[in-house]
Each structure stands twice: as C-alpha cells, then as structure tokens.
Design an enzyme around this catalytic site. Structure first.
Site, short mmCIF file in Angstrom:
data_model
loop_
_atom_site.label_atom_id
_atom_site.label_comp_id
_atom_site.label_asym_id
_atom_site.label_seq_id
_atom_site.Cartn_x
_atom_site.Cartn_y
_atom_site.Cartn_z
N GLY A 17 0.82 -1.22 0.00
CA GLY A 17 0.00 0.00 0.00
C GLY A 17 0.85 1.26 0.00
N VAL A 19 1.23 3.59 2.37
CA VAL A 19 2.03 3.76 3.59
C VAL A 19 3.04 2.62 3.72
CG1 VAL A 19 1.93 3.85 6.12
CG2 VAL A 19 0.21 5.04 4.77
N ARG A 44 -4.39 -10.89 -3.17
CA ARG A 44 -4.20 -10.26 -4.49
C ARG A 44 -2.73 -9.99 -4.77
NH1 ARG A 44 -8.60 -7.47 -2.27
NH2 ARG A 44 -7.21 -6.05 -1.19
N CYS A 133 -2.66 11.55 10.08
CA CYS A 133 -1.66 12.36 9.38
C CYS A 133 -1.81 13.87 9.61
CB CYS A 133 -1.65 12.04 7.89
SG CYS A 133 -3.26 11.64 7.22
N GLY A 164 -3.88 10.35 0.95
CA GLY A 164 -4.41 10.08 2.28
C GLY A 164 -5.47 8.99 2.27
N ARG A 239 -11.06 17.38 0.82
CA ARG A 239 -10.19 16.58 -0.06
C ARG A 239 -9.90 17.41 -1.30
NH1 ARG A 239 -7.50 12.65 1.75
NH2 ARG A 239 -9.33 11.55 2.51
N HIS A 246 -0.57 17.00 2.93
CA HIS A 246 -1.76 17.64 3.46
C HIS A 246 -1.36 19.05 3.93
CE1 HIS A 246 -3.64 13.86 3.13
NE2 HIS A 246 -3.81 13.53 4.39
N ASN A 319 1.93 13.59 4.15
CA ASN A 319 1.05 12.70 4.91
C ASN A 319 1.53 11.25 4.91
OD1 ASN A 319 0.10 13.27 2.08
ND2 ASN A 319 -1.09 11.44 2.45
N1 LIG Z 1 -2.21 7.19 3.22
C1 LIG Z 1 -1.98 7.97 4.26
O1 LIG Z 1 -1.55 9.15 4.13
C2 LIG Z 1 -2.19 7.48 5.66
C3 LIG Z 1 -1.76 8.28 6.72
C4 LIG Z 1 -1.97 7.83 8.04
C5 LIG Z 1 -2.59 6.60 8.24
N2 LIG Z 1 -2.99 5.85 7.17
C6 LIG Z 1 -3.62 4.56 7.45
O2 LIG Z 1 -2.78 3.53 6.95
C7 LIG Z 1 -3.57 2.43 6.49
C8 LIG Z 1 -3.18 2.09 5.03
O3 LIG Z 1 -3.41 3.21 4.21
P1 LIG Z 1 -2.83 3.28 2.73
O4 LIG Z 1 -3.05 4.67 2.30
O5 LIG Z 1 -1.46 2.71 2.64
O6 LIG Z 1 -3.86 2.33 1.93
P2 LIG Z 1 -3.65 1.59 0.52
O7 LIG Z 1 -2.70 2.32 -0.34
O8 LIG Z 1 -5.03 1.37 0.00
O9 LIG Z 1 -3.02 0.18 0.94
C9 LIG Z 1 -3.75 -0.76 1.66
C10 LIG Z 1 -2.87 -1.95 2.01
O10 LIG Z 1 -3.65 -2.86 2.79
C11 LIG Z 1 -3.59 -4.13 2.21
N3 LIG Z 1 -4.81 -4.90 2.38
C12 LIG Z 1 -6.06 -4.58 1.98
N4 LIG Z 1 -6.92 -5.59 2.26
C13 LIG Z 1 -6.18 -6.56 2.84
C14 LIG Z 1 -6.48 -7.86 3.35
N5 LIG Z 1 -7.72 -8.36 3.31
N6 LIG Z 1 -5.46 -8.59 3.88
C15 LIG Z 1 -4.21 -8.09 3.93
N7 LIG Z 1 -3.85 -6.87 3.46
C16 LIG Z 1 -4.84 -6.12 2.92
C17 LIG Z 1 -3.39 -3.85 0.72
O11 LIG Z 1 -2.91 -5.02 0.10
P3 LIG Z 1 -3.23 -5.33 -1.47
O12 LIG Z 1 -2.26 -4.50 -2.24
O13 LIG Z 1 -2.96 -6.79 -1.56
O14 LIG Z 1 -4.65 -4.94 -1.70
C18 LIG Z 1 -2.37 -2.71 0.80
O15 LIG Z 1 -1.11 -3.24 1.05
C19 LIG Z 1 -5.04 2.86 6.67
O16 LIG Z 1 -5.49 2.37 7.92
C20 LIG Z 1 -4.95 4.37 6.72
O17 LIG Z 1 -6.02 4.94 7.45
C21 LIG Z 1 -2.80 6.25 5.90
#
Ligand SMILES: NC(=O)c1ccc[n+]([C@@H]2O[C@H](COP(=O)([O-])OP(=O)(O)OC[C@H]3O[C@@H](n4cnc5c(N)ncnc54)[C@H](OP(=O)(O)O)[C@@H]3O)[C@@H](O)[C@H]2O)c1
Length: 337
Positions: A17, A19, A44, A133, A164, A239, A246, A319
């Site tokens: 993902g 992060v 996946r 974030c 985000g 957004r 951010h 972020n």
């Molecule tokens: N993005 C930000 O700026 C940010 C900042 C602070 C906190 N966060 C928090 O960090 C977390 C991840 O955010 P992100 O932005 O990195 O999301 P993302 O880009 O959508 O990535 C999601 C990750 O979770 C994995 N995942 C989804 N379903 C799964 C399952 N059933 N089993 C195992 N792994 C699974 C995905 O794997 P696949 O690739 O296999 O689908 C991917 O590695 C969230 O809780 C978010 O609230 C994000």
C-alpha cells in the site's frame, strides 16, 4: 515488551500500500536494524516482489500465523484488519505500531508523536498507535506554542491530498484528470464526486453531529497527545486534487500573547519543524515542494488582528512520510534505543 536484541524481525502489514511501501523504504533509508523483513498484504498481492536492502522480497498473504518470531509489526492495512490481527500479533509477542485509527482513542494504547510525547511509550501493552496524518502536522506546530503561551482554541481547515485515501484514490485522480483532458467521461469509484479539478468538503464518513470522522479524529487525538482536555479544537476537512501532502490553515488562540516573530523563533527551534515564511519573496510551504520531505513546514505566520492573542498559520506535511510511515519508524527507533 520488545525482545532484547541487536537486530529485529520486522513485519509490514499492508506492504503493497501507499504507507506500507514508504515504510519499507524508510526502514532502509534510516538503516533500521532488520534481521528479516516479512511483507504481508492480501492474497491479491501474494508473490509480488518488493526491494529491500538490495534484494527482491516476496509478499505473503496475511494470516493469523503470520507473526511467529516477529519482533515489530507495522500495521497499515486499514482499521478492520488492525482490529482483527493486531491483538494476535501482540499475543505472539510482537510490538505492534498501528497506523490505522483502530486503537488511537483506547486509553490503554499510547498515541505517540516522538517529538511531542515519547514518554507515553513507557506504558504500552503491546500495541502503540500512530496518530492521524493531519493531527501529526498540526501538533508538531502547536506543541511549542502551547508550551510557551497555552493554546485555548484552534480552528483548522485541512486540505488533504488523495494519497491520504490510499493507492486507489491516487489512481482515481490520475485517471479522471487524463479522461477530462481528453474530453472523455470519468469513472468514480473511491469518492462520491469527481475529484479531478474539484474540492470535496468530505473526508471519511459523516457523524451525527454533522462533522466527519476525520474532523473528529483531529479534535480527539489532539487532546489525547497533548494530555489536555481543555484545549478546544474545531475542524473542517477538505479533499483536494493534489497527489501528496496535506496542508492546514490554522487559527490559534493562546492564553498569553505570542507575537508572530516570537512564534517563528519557537517553531524554528522545534525538532522536525521548518519555518518557511518569506512572503516578500513569495516563499511559503507548498504541497508540491514538501512532498518527500521528513519535516513539517510552516509559513504565513501572522497575528490575528480580530482577537488579542491569536495567530494564523499555514502548515504542510507529507502525509505518507511524517504523517504515517516516518512517524511509525521513529516510534520503533525509540523502542530499540
Ligand atoms: N495514506 C496515508 O496518508 C495514511 C496516513 C496515516 C494513516 N494511514 C492509514 O494507513 C492504512 C493504510 O493506508 P494506505 O493509504 O497505505 O492504503 P492503501 O494504499 O489502499 O493500501 C492498503 C494496504 O492494505 C492491504 N490490504 C487490503 N486488504 C487486505 C487484506 N484483506 N489482507 C491483507 N492486506 C490487505 C493492501 O494489500 P493489497 O495491495 O494486496 O490490496 C495494501 O497493502 C489505513 O489504515 C490508513 O487509514 C494512511
């Protein structure tokens, strides 16, 4: 408690993902003492390769048996998966650093920004929460001002980038932009409205009080991290069609007077904050420029002329780095120090 070792078995849950990928590169950049890196995601991504330490490592499917021998587990795969798997990881004696919102307001779970409340780490029972974030960016700036002049009330408008929301939202902004510039119809999957060339006053779900979850996270997490329930916080999250970083427009009211120059001096000394504030040369923090940076940038610092003790500021934070992956790795660095 963390096993006493010189190198650690580290797991990244959500490694494919937004992060998770950043977490892997920050662990490498900062030479975190990793003996083995366990990369976990959904089925996946099973078998996908991610580079770390000059080697391509294979992603495995997350399961309840993923945590054997893991010392530190960085969770970034969403709240539901954290709720389900973080307690299993902690039971297997891993220390969990969770970037989701699952445990942030749990009184038994420390919510930590290392520059602000590292001492809270002393009370963890296997799970540590990484703040939201926008909360991290705001508090890195608020903390030194709060110490000097006691913040009474803060009004924040957040301008949050699509990263985000995660990787699907990054793709949505890119594909809508390409479609529109080619006079084609757009597809909406992640957001309820077109995000390209548009701003949505809607981040996360709406609550009964009319605020969104994202807005209330900022309110509640601020009080918990500062250890001050008296500070009043009100927020609007928007957004914006920006890929990364951010921004926050912040109005702060303090108990005692703090001039703009005094605030600049305090902020310049605070670790992890860069004051970038020279309007005469059109210099102020921009989301494009702060992308990839570790520090929180602050500019447009000026006195609010409508109240006796007020300041207006503009904060920009990457972020994905300080707002998530970097802060999590900094927490781990404190644990092994
Ligand atoms: N993005 C930000 O700026 C940010 C900042 C602070 C906190 N966060 C928090 O960090 C977390 C991840 O955010 P992100 O932005 O990195 O999301 P993302 O880009 O959508 O990535 C999601 C990750 O979770 C994995 N995942 C989804 N379903 C799964 C399952 N059933 N089993 C195992 N792994 C699974 C995905 O794997 P696949 O690739 O296999 O689908 C991917 O590695 C969230 O809780 C978010 O609230 C994000």
């Amino acid at each position: 408690m963390l096993r006493n070792k010189t190198t650690y078995v580290v797991a990244v849950i959500g490694a494919t993902g937004t992060v998770g990928r950043e977490m892997v590169s920050i662990l490498e950049e900062r030479r975190f003492p990793v003996s083995e890196l366990v990369l976990l995601a959904s089925e996946r991504s099973e078998g996908e390769r991610i580079e770390f330490g000059g080697k391509n490592r294979s992603v495995k499917k997350l399961s309840k048996d993923s945590f054997k021998d893991v010392d530190i587990a960085f969770f970034s795969a969403g709240s539901e998966l954290s709720q389900k798997f973080a307690p299993l990881a902690a039971a297997a004696r891993a220390v969990v650093i969770d970037s989701s919102s699952a445990f942030r307001m749990d009184p038994k779970v420390p919510l930590v920004v290392p520059e602000i409340n590292a001492d809270a780490l002393g009370s963890h029972a296997g799970i540590i929460a990484n703040p939201d974030c926008s909360t991290i960016g705001l508090l890195m700036v608020m903390k030194p001002l709060h110490e000097a002049a006691k913040v009474r009330r803060v009004v924040v408008t957040m301008f949050q980038s699509v990263s985000g929301t995660g990787k699907e939202a990054i793709d949505e902004l890119a594909s809508q932009t390409v479609a529109l510039l080619n006079f084609k119809d757009i597809e909406k999957k992640v957001y309820p409205h077109q995000i390209a060339f548009n701003c949505l006053p809607h981040v996360d779900g709406f609550l009964e009080n009319g605020y969104t979850r994202e807005e209330m996270k900022l309110v509640n997490e601020t009080k918990k991290i500062l250890g001050d329930t008296a500070v009043r916080v009100t927020a609007t999250a928007v957004r914006v069609p920006v890929f990364r970083c951010h921004a926050e427009s912040v109005n702060i009211e303090t108990e005692t007077k703090l001039g703009a120059n005094e605030a600049r001096a305090l902020l310049s000394k605070f670790p992890g904050v860069i004051v970038y504030d020279d309007p005469s040369r059109d210099l102020y923090p921009l989301q494009l420029d702060v992308s990839g940076k570790d520090e929180v940038y602050v500019g447009r610092i000026r006195e609010d002329e409508t109240i006796p003790n007020g300041l207006n500021l503009w904060i920009v934070t990457d972020n994905v780095r300080k707002g998530a992956a970097l802060n999590a790795v900094q927490i781990a660095e404190l644990l092994i120090a």
